[in-house]
Design an enzyme around this catalytic site. Structure first.
Site, short mmCIF file in Angstrom:
data_model
loop_
_atom_site.label_atom_id
_atom_site.label_comp_id
_atom_site.label_asym_id
_atom_site.label_seq_id
_atom_site.Cartn_x
_atom_site.Cartn_y
_atom_site.Cartn_z
N HIS A 118 78.04 39.68 57.11
CA HIS A 118 76.76 39.32 56.49
C HIS A 118 75.63 40.10 57.11
O HIS A 118 75.71 40.60 58.25
CB HIS A 118 76.49 37.81 56.65
CG HIS A 118 76.05 37.41 58.02
ND1 HIS A 118 74.74 37.54 58.47
CD2 HIS A 118 76.74 36.85 59.06
CE1 HIS A 118 74.65 37.09 59.71
NE2 HIS A 118 75.84 36.67 60.10
N CYS A 119 74.56 40.25 56.34
CA CYS A 119 73.29 40.73 56.87
C CYS A 119 72.29 39.64 56.50
O CYS A 119 72.67 38.47 56.36
CB CYS A 119 72.92 42.10 56.29
SG CYS A 119 72.89 42.18 54.49
N ASN A 120 71.03 39.96 56.34
CA ASN A 120 70.07 38.91 56.02
C ASN A 120 70.25 38.40 54.59
O ASN A 120 70.46 37.22 54.36
CB ASN A 120 68.63 39.43 56.23
CG ASN A 120 67.62 38.29 56.28
OD1 ASN A 120 67.95 37.13 56.03
ND2 ASN A 120 66.38 38.62 56.60
#
Length: 227
Positions: A118-120
């Site tokens: 995941h990222c933001n």
């Protein structure tokens, strides 16, 4: 990379499940891209109950350095984390960071684990890593790998710089595969041939040196002197 698959099997993998109706709120959830590998936003990593329900064991947290105060490893006692600090802009070099992420994911899956990447927002940064992983895992072109991930998480949209690197990575991983698949016996034969050629060159040099020394030692400067 997995075992060789038929063209029909690869088409099915790329197209993904056809019975999924994408809803806007699903962008806040994570989706399984390939067995054991899920992709989503930071929102999906904030609930211990949801992560455990998905049987997540490993998490790749990719964040812009400015987000470190909020986008972080929240449950280090429950999951194994890999945290990558990057810049979410088109100049960020993802190819340099990818091998470490791939090794982390490969090891987790090989041990029966399940990985959330995941990222933001789960829109550009983390999807770029997952597209590269899927590309190499299934030996796909960059277009097919991108479509494969998009067919499971419809909202992804890597920025232009990341897309360029995804395209570049296709030639990089294919070159590595070509070297790895080159028959080791052929490599050994080629190496032995080079060594034999070098030995032959050395023997030729030795013979030339011997002839030169032999001619010099047998030369009599007075042999043609009649006086």
């Amino acid at each position: 990379m997995e075992a060789t698959r038929t063209e029909e099997e690869l088409r099915s993998i790329i197209q993904g499940p056809g019975d999924v109706e994408w809803r806007y709120e699903m962008r806040r959830e994570c989706q399984e891209i390939l067995p054991g590998l899920l992709l989503g936003p930071f929102q999906a990593s904030k609930s211990l109950e949801i992560l455990q329900g998905l049987h997540i064991t490993h998490i790749v947290c990719i964040r812009d350095a400015k987000e470190a105060f909020s986008v972080k490893a929240r449950f280090p006692d429950h999951f194994k984390y890999l945290v990558l600090d990057v810049e979410d802009n088109e100049e960020q070099n993802l190819i340099r960071l990818f091998p470490g992420a791939k090794a982390f994911i490969d090891q987790a899956i090989s041990q029966g684990g399940r990985v959330l990447v995941h990222c933001n927002g789960g829109i550009s940064l983390s999807p770029a890593f997952v597209v590269m992983f899927a590309m190499q895992h299934y030996n796909l072109s960059w277009e097919d790998a991108l479509h494969m991930v998009q067919n499971r998480r419809y909202c992804i949209s890597p920025n232009g710089g990341f897309l360029t690197q995804i395209k570049e990575y296709e030639s990089i991983y294919k070159a590595k595969n070509a070297v790895a698949s080159y028959p080791i016996t052929q490599r050994q034969v080629s190496r032995r041939k080079r060594e034999d050629d070098e030995d032959e060159d050395e023997r030729d040099d030795d013979r030339k040196r011997a002839l030169v020394h032999g001619d010099t030692s047998s030369y009599d400067p007075n042999a043609m002197d009649d006086s």
